[in-house]
Design an enzyme around this catalytic site. Structure first.
Site, PDB file in Angstrom:
ATOM      1  CD  GLN A  29      -3.123  -0.572   0.566  1.00  0.00           C
ATOM      2  OE1 GLN A  29      -3.250  -0.228  -0.543  1.00  0.00           O
ATOM      3  NE2 GLN A  29      -4.410  -0.801   1.433  1.00  0.00           N
ATOM      4  CG  HIS A  73       5.229   5.796  14.868  1.00  0.00           C
ATOM      5  ND1 HIS A  73       4.433   7.105  14.634  1.00  0.00           N
ATOM      6  CD2 HIS A  73       4.753   4.942  14.000  1.00  0.00           C
ATOM      7  CE1 HIS A  73       3.404   6.839  13.742  1.00  0.00           C
ATOM      8  NE2 HIS A  73       3.690   5.369  13.314  1.00  0.00           N
TER       9      HIS A  73
HETATM   10  P1  A3D Z   1       1.481  -3.870   2.899  1.00  0.00           P
HETATM   11  O1  A3D Z   1       0.622  -3.318   1.982  1.00  0.00           O
HETATM   12  O2  A3D Z   1       1.156  -5.092   3.661  1.00  0.00           O
HETATM   13  O3  A3D Z   1       3.008  -3.934   2.207  1.00  0.00           O
HETATM   14  C1  A3D Z   1       4.152  -4.437   2.889  1.00  0.00           C
HETATM   15  C2  A3D Z   1       4.722  -5.224   1.641  1.00  0.00           C
HETATM   16  O4  A3D Z   1       6.045  -5.611   2.461  1.00  0.00           O
HETATM   17  C3  A3D Z   1       4.229  -6.187   0.903  1.00  0.00           C
HETATM   18  O5  A3D Z   1       3.908  -6.319  -0.220  1.00  0.00           O
HETATM   19  C4  A3D Z   1       4.894  -7.399   1.234  1.00  0.00           C
HETATM   20  O6  A3D Z   1       5.129  -8.409   0.259  1.00  0.00           O
HETATM   21  C5  A3D Z   1       6.293  -6.638   1.458  1.00  0.00           C
HETATM   22  N1  A3D Z   1       7.258  -7.640   2.171  1.00  0.00           N
HETATM   23  C6  A3D Z   1       6.954  -8.562   2.934  1.00  0.00           C
HETATM   24  N2  A3D Z   1       8.442  -9.105   3.318  1.00  0.00           N
HETATM   25  C7  A3D Z   1       9.310  -8.439   2.641  1.00  0.00           C
HETATM   26  C8  A3D Z   1      10.674  -8.780   2.453  1.00  0.00           C
HETATM   27  N3  A3D Z   1      11.177  -9.622   3.272  1.00  0.00           N
HETATM   28  N4  A3D Z   1      11.341  -7.898   1.598  1.00  0.00           N
HETATM   29  C9  A3D Z   1      10.494  -7.039   0.858  1.00  0.00           C
HETATM   30  N5  A3D Z   1       9.393  -6.836   0.811  1.00  0.00           N
HETATM   31  C10 A3D Z   1       8.818  -7.465   1.746  1.00  0.00           C
HETATM   32  O7  A3D Z   1       1.804  -2.804   4.231  1.00  0.00           O
HETATM   33  P2  A3D Z   1       1.770  -1.287   4.051  1.00  0.00           P
HETATM   34  O8  A3D Z   1       2.483  -0.588   2.843  1.00  0.00           O
HETATM   35  O9  A3D Z   1       0.441  -0.662   4.528  1.00  0.00           O
HETATM   36  O10 A3D Z   1       2.665  -0.767   5.549  1.00  0.00           O
HETATM   37  C11 A3D Z   1       4.048  -1.272   5.494  1.00  0.00           C
HETATM   38  C12 A3D Z   1       4.624  -1.014   6.874  1.00  0.00           C
HETATM   39  O11 A3D Z   1       4.352   0.452   7.247  1.00  0.00           O
HETATM   40  C13 A3D Z   1       3.869  -1.815   7.988  1.00  0.00           C
HETATM   41  O12 A3D Z   1       4.793  -2.349   9.033  1.00  0.00           O
HETATM   42  C14 A3D Z   1       3.201  -0.581   8.684  1.00  0.00           C
HETATM   43  O13 A3D Z   1       2.943  -0.960  10.222  1.00  0.00           O
HETATM   44  C15 A3D Z   1       4.134   0.419   8.535  1.00  0.00           C
HETATM   45  N6  A3D Z   1       3.574   1.814   8.560  1.00  0.00           N
HETATM   46  C16 A3D Z   1       4.266   2.749   9.243  1.00  0.00           C
HETATM   47  C17 A3D Z   1       3.787   4.184   9.331  1.00  0.00           C
HETATM   48  C18 A3D Z   1       4.520   5.147  10.328  1.00  0.00           C
HETATM   49  O14 A3D Z   1       4.294   6.241  10.547  1.00  0.00           O
HETATM   50  C19 A3D Z   1       5.879   4.710  10.463  1.00  0.00           C
HETATM   51  C20 A3D Z   1       2.536   4.458   9.029  1.00  0.00           C
HETATM   52  C21 A3D Z   1       1.825   3.410   8.321  1.00  0.00           C
HETATM   53  C22 A3D Z   1       2.223   2.026   8.060  1.00  0.00           C
END
Ligand code: A3D
Length: 311
Positions: free
Chosen positions: A13, A178
């Site tokens: 995402q 955070h």
């Molecule tokens: P999501 O849409 O699940 O995307 C994560 C991606 O990481 C997926 O496409 C997975 O296939 C990929 N992935 C898993 N393992 C690996 C690996 N070993 N190497 C490379 N890619 C891999 O999640 P998202 O994009 O919504 O969120 C990603 C992260 O950001 C999560 O941990 C959330 O908690 C975090 N997040 C942080 C904030 C902050 O403000 C710090 C805000 C929102 C989300």
């Protein structure tokens, strides 16, 4: 001179939106990396954004891959690899899975993109950026966590919504970890230079601070199956842009403190200057006694999460 190269590790995402915004701002060419099971998805996202180019007038090249050698020579690496929260989870619940992932990512980024400026977004943020730094051995100026930009941005958005004034003119910062213990510095928040404490009564401000602290959870509940992604992507791009263009923006970020604010050895949200040197400086300023004790409290929370990494 050629174009700059940005790599998004994790093309979910946030990763997809990072790629889109980076391309639209023409920050450079973009590689979206994900695990082999998701290679088709990131190749597809890259191709889709390539097909947006004729309409938007940018010339960045995008590609998707699951081969780490494709990230070679990246100027900026933004990491969202891992799993996001589901309703009922707090950020710490992601630790066991995301720690393994971040260690793997860190060793590969060290190998293939040793000169990159690295922005970590994966949660639990303060522990993930700490782990990346430990495993990669990168200089502290080249590793930072994106959190303060988002937490401050949420506070700005809520203050704008409350007053009906432009969000652009709201200036404020949220420091600390955070998580729910983050510290909005309401005393210094202004709208067009006017203190918000003169515009909004104290009880209402307290409610807005609380909404800010739990803003991530509010979205997790609404989505039902994931966490925030539009604003987090924009925030990380702001940080990358300040680095690539040497803008020296002052953005609250999770940076490694070595004595600043009395904190030593932890990544935690503090005001940072981001320029071509990466995290060029942490700006210290004097805190009230209450802010100091709130910061000590949030530091305890960060220490607890970091201890769980065993690094
Ligand atoms: P999501 O849409 O699940 O995307 C994560 C991606 O990481 C997926 O496409 C997975 O296939 C990929 N992935 C898993 N393992 C690996 C690996 N070993 N190497 C490379 N890619 C891999 O999640 P998202 O994009 O919504 O969120 C990603 C992260 O950001 C999560 O941990 C959330 O908690 C975090 N997040 C942080 C904030 C902050 O403000 C710090 C805000 C929102 C989300």
């Amino acid at each position: 001179m050629g174009r700059k190269k940005l790599t998004m590790i994790g093309g979910g995402q946030i990763g997809g939106n990072l790629a889109l915004i980076a391309a639209q701002k023409e920050l450079g060419d973009v590689v979206i990396f994900d695990i082999p099971q998701s290679e088709g998805m990131v190749k597809g996202k890259a191709l889709d954004i390539m097909q947006l180019r004729p309409h938007d007038g940018y010339d960045s090249e995008l590609s998707g891959t699951s081969d780490y050698s494709d990230i070679k020579g990246s100027d900026v690496v933004i990491i969202t690899a891992g799993i996001p929260r589901k309703p009922g989870m707090d950020r710490e619940d992601l630790m066991s899975i995301n720690l393994g992932i971040i260690k793997d990512v860190a060793s590969n980024v060290k190998k293939y993109a040793p000169n990159a400026f690295v922005i970590v977004i994966s949660n639990p943020l303060d522990a993930m950026v700490y782990a990346f730094h430990k495993v990669s051995g990168f200089d502290k100026s080249k590793v930072v966590g994106m959190a303060g930009a988002l937490d401050s941005g949420r506070f700005r958005a809520f203050l704008a919504m409350e007053t009906g004034l432009s969000a652009q003119d709201v200036s404020c910062m949220v420091l600390g970890g955070h998580g729910d213990s983050m510290v909005p510095i309401t005393r210094l928040a202004t709208i067009g230079g006017v203190p918000v404490t003169d515009l909004i009564d104290a009880d209402r401000l307290k409610e807005i601070e609380d909404r800010t602290r739990f803003a991530g959870g509010e979205l997790v509940k609404l989505f039902g199956n994931g966490s925030a992604f539009y604003a987090p992507a924009q925030c990380a791009i702001e940080m990358a842009e300040s680095y690539l263009k040497d803008k020296k923006r002052v953005i609250p970020s999770a940076a490694l403190c070595e004595g600043e604010f009395g904190i030593d050895g932890y990544f935690i949200g503090v005001p940072t200057v981001i320029g071509s040197g990466g995290i060029e400086k942490i700006i210290e300023f004097s805190l009230t006694d209450k802010e100091k004790s709130d910061l000590a409290n949030t530091l305890d929370a960060v220490k607890k999460t970091v201890a769980e990494t065993n690094l």
